[in-house]
Design an enzyme around this catalytic site. Structure first.
Site, short mmCIF file in Angstrom:
data_model
loop_
_atom_site.label_atom_id
_atom_site.label_comp_id
_atom_site.label_asym_id
_atom_site.label_seq_id
_atom_site.Cartn_x
_atom_site.Cartn_y
_atom_site.Cartn_z
CG ASP A 1 93.03 72.75 81.93
OD1 ASP A 1 93.34 72.96 83.12
OD2 ASP A 1 93.07 71.61 81.41
CD GLU B 1 97.47 62.78 87.66
OE1 GLU B 1 97.37 63.44 86.62
OE2 GLU B 1 98.24 63.08 88.61
CB THR C 1 102.42 62.17 93.27
OG1 THR C 1 101.94 62.26 91.91
CG2 THR C 1 103.63 63.08 93.42
CG ASP D 1 102.69 73.40 81.94
OD1 ASP D 1 103.21 74.39 81.39
OD2 ASP D 1 101.88 73.50 82.87
#
Lengths: 285, 346
Positions: free
Chosen positions: A145, A235, A177, A258
């Protein structure tokens, strides 16, 4: 070949780190001369494999992904696209340049998008052994994507590379994270960690990618048996692996970006591989 | 009358060609560098299929260290990455504990070739003693000492896992010859022995001393070191060989760095190929009656343009103590010993 002389007393970039503490180059615009590198890799007759997964509705991203790759990904070198899909009939016919081919690999889908994402590790691992080892020298594993908006070339190739996640390149390690629950195989304590790597763009030699994907898949199987799923799925496991198996090259966030979420900061001289707008609800069904 | 003219003409030609032949013989002796008779080694030796030792990477164990700072607010002074993405090693670019953690478990053996011929045997002790303190501490090391006079090699105490092999070689009256033959000798040595005994090989000059740690940050496929005399000048001023006749010729618009002949190395297979390439160039030059400006260093530089090193050592790893230390070089690790060249080379 004629090119400007490198100057020992003039760093190529003085605003960013270009070398990790374990001496892996961090690839930013300005750090490399693509002509020298192209020559080096052409002399080896390098073939690059690009794996991409287009499962269920994600087939809709393929056309732009492939067309932009034709313009910007490893131009001048031999490329094989490996398109993993459950809908082979929906793979678009994209005209390919010389020395470039496309292989459609039909695979099963999963109901949950998290499972689709995570099982990529298993599939890449399996096909690496069966096929990729004999067909390509390097593998690049990319999200579908996205589109290539600027040059992505042989400067990224090495034994094992990861890409800095665009959301965390200025964060300290406590804010990464990572998976923080001890029970998971992907657990990383708060005082460890070099970078937060993006799950959507990694790669290396076929041997090293095989090792990585196999290890991640096994870790995910173990987690499933223990009734836990890592916070960011594949991830999280990628980050665990790259912490203890240091990559030999690290790609700057130029290589996964992004623009809608993060704009275009001055530190990014080029945006090379960027997110394509998508409706998460609709596409993940 | 015509016949007489013909006879005179022929006699004149004969006289002219004979005297030209004598003249050429005389001039030829002046033009040619006087070479010692040189045997051409069997070409097969350069192209042997050798079985090199293989090592694969292991994961690092847990280690506490500060997070790398991606957004540098303090500009680094030295270039740390070449345009072909080879790291340039200097103090501050790497974490020594992290690298030790990565390389130690591989159980590597590092070879070192060093040549001490003629009066250069006087440098052996300081070289070895300082190497014992600073070179690849904690690794297995094998020194290969090439000398014409094994009896002149002093007894130096070596640490555990560290060996010294003394290999006799022929001496020569001309120091240039001794210097240039190193490429061939190293190449043959790899084929004979080193490919089975070591994983990495460094080829170092003997008239040098280690002052600070030299560790796994220097290991790479093909490693070169920047010459301390030329890191701040433009390529036109590099002392490359500039005569086109030489195999070491480098044009004005070519060249990355000027590398020093005193330090080079890498994986044994790469050093094998590299020394072969340099030696073939040296042989070609001999056949053409030319000797490159800086002997094998000129050929080394030519070859490093074609086959770019995968890792470059900053002048910290090849320093000249006669130069004042610039602030950009934080830690001098390996530098020249003060010496009297005219005495040494006599």
């Amino acid at each position: 070949m004629v090119y400007a002389q490198p100057k020992v007393l003039t760093p190529s970039r003085n605003d960013v780190l270009v070398l990790t503490p374990w001496l892996a180059p961090i690839i930013w615009e300005g750090t490399f001369n693509i002509d020298i590198l192209n020559e080096q890799f052409r002399l080896q007759n390098t073939t690059v494999g690009l794996t991409v997964f287009a499962i269920k509705k994600y087939v809709v991203f393929l056309k732009l992904f492939l067309e932009s790759a034709e313009q910007r990904f490893m131009v001048g070198h031999k490329v094989t696209y490996y398109v993993f899909t459950d809908r082979p009939a929906d793979v678009p016919q994209v005209p390919l340049g010389a020395g470039r081919k496309l292989v459609v690999l039909t695979v099963r889908n999963y109901t949950r998008w998290q499972d689709v994402s995570m099982h990529r590790m298993e599939m890449i691992s399996r096909f690496s052994e069966q096929r990729f080892l004999h067909e390509v020298d390097y593998l690049v594993c990319a999200d579908v994507d996205m589109k290539f908006s600027d040059h992505v070339g042989v400067e990224i190739l090495s034994a094992l590379f990861g890409t800095l996640h665009p959301g965390f390149y200025s964060s300290s390690r406590e804010a990464f994270t990572y998976e923080r629950r001890l029970k998971s195989q992907a657990y990383i304590p708060r005082d460890e960690g070099d970078f937060y790597y993006a799950g959507g763009f990694f790669g290396g030699s076929v041997v090293e990618v095989h090792r990585l994907t196999k290890a991640c898949h096994q870790a995910m199987v173990e987690d499933k048996a223990n009734g836990i799923e890592a916070v960011w799925h594949d991830e999280s496991h990628l980050n665990k692996y790259l912490l203890y198996h240091k990559p030999t090259k690290v790609l700057s966030p130029e290589y996964v970006w992004d623009q809608k979420l993060l704009g275009w900061p001055s530190i990014m001289k080029k945006l090379r591989y960027v997110a394509v707008p998508k409706n998460h609800q609709a596409i993940r069904n | 009358m015509a016949r007489r003219r013909l006879a005179l003409g022929l006699a004149f030609c004969l006289l002219a060609s004979t005297s030209l032949w004598f003249l050429w013989g005389y001039v030829e002796d002046l033009l040619l560098v006087s070479y010692l008779p040189y045997y051409l080694p069997c070409p097969a030796l350069f192209n042997m299929k050798l079985q090199f030792r293989q090592k694969s990477f292991q994961p690092v164990t847990k280690l506490q260290y500060p997070q790398p700072m991606l957004l540098e607010h303090r500009p680094t002074e030295l270039l740390t990455l070449t345009p072909w993405l080879a790291p340039i090693i200097s103090e501050g670019t790497f974490n020594p504990e992290l690298l030790q953690n990565m390389y130690q478990p591989l159980n590597l053996t590092i070879g070192v070739t060093v040549f001490a011929v003629g009066k250069y045997t006087c440098f052996i002790r300081p070289f070895l003693e300082s190497a014992e303190k600073f070179f690849m501490r904690g690794y297995q090391v094998h020194y290969y000492l090439f000398t014409h006079n094994p009896a002149a090699v002093p007894r130096v105490l070596l640490g555990p896992g560290r060996l010294l092999s003394i290999i006799p070689i022929q001496g020569h009256s001309q120091w240039e010859e001794i210097s240039m033959r190193r490429m061939e000798t190293i190449n043959k040595h790899i084929a004979n022995r080193a490919h089975q005994e070591v994983d990495y090989l460094f080829c170092l000059d003997v008239d040098m001393v280690f002052h600070n740690p030299w560790g796994p940050e220097t290991l790479g496929d093909l490693v070169a070191a920047i010459h301390p005399g030329y890191f701040a000048v433009s390529r036109q001023q590099f002392p490359y060989e500039r005569r086109q006749l030489s195999a070491a010729f480098v044009a004005d618009n070519e060249g990355d760095f000027y590398y020093g002949g005193a330090v080079f190395g890498g994986r044994v297979a790469r050093v094998y190929e590299f020394t072969r390439g340099c030696h073939m160039g040296i042989l070609a030059d001999k056949a053409n009656g030319i000797m490159a400006a800086w002997q094998e260093e000129s050929h080394l530089n030519r070859h490093f343009i074609w086959h770019k090193p995968s890792k470059v050592l900053s002048p910290e790893y090849l320093w000249d103590d006669r130069k004042p230390q610039p602030p950009s070089l934080k830690l001098i690790r390996f530098s020249t010993v003060e010496k009297d060249n005219s005495w040494l080379r006599s």
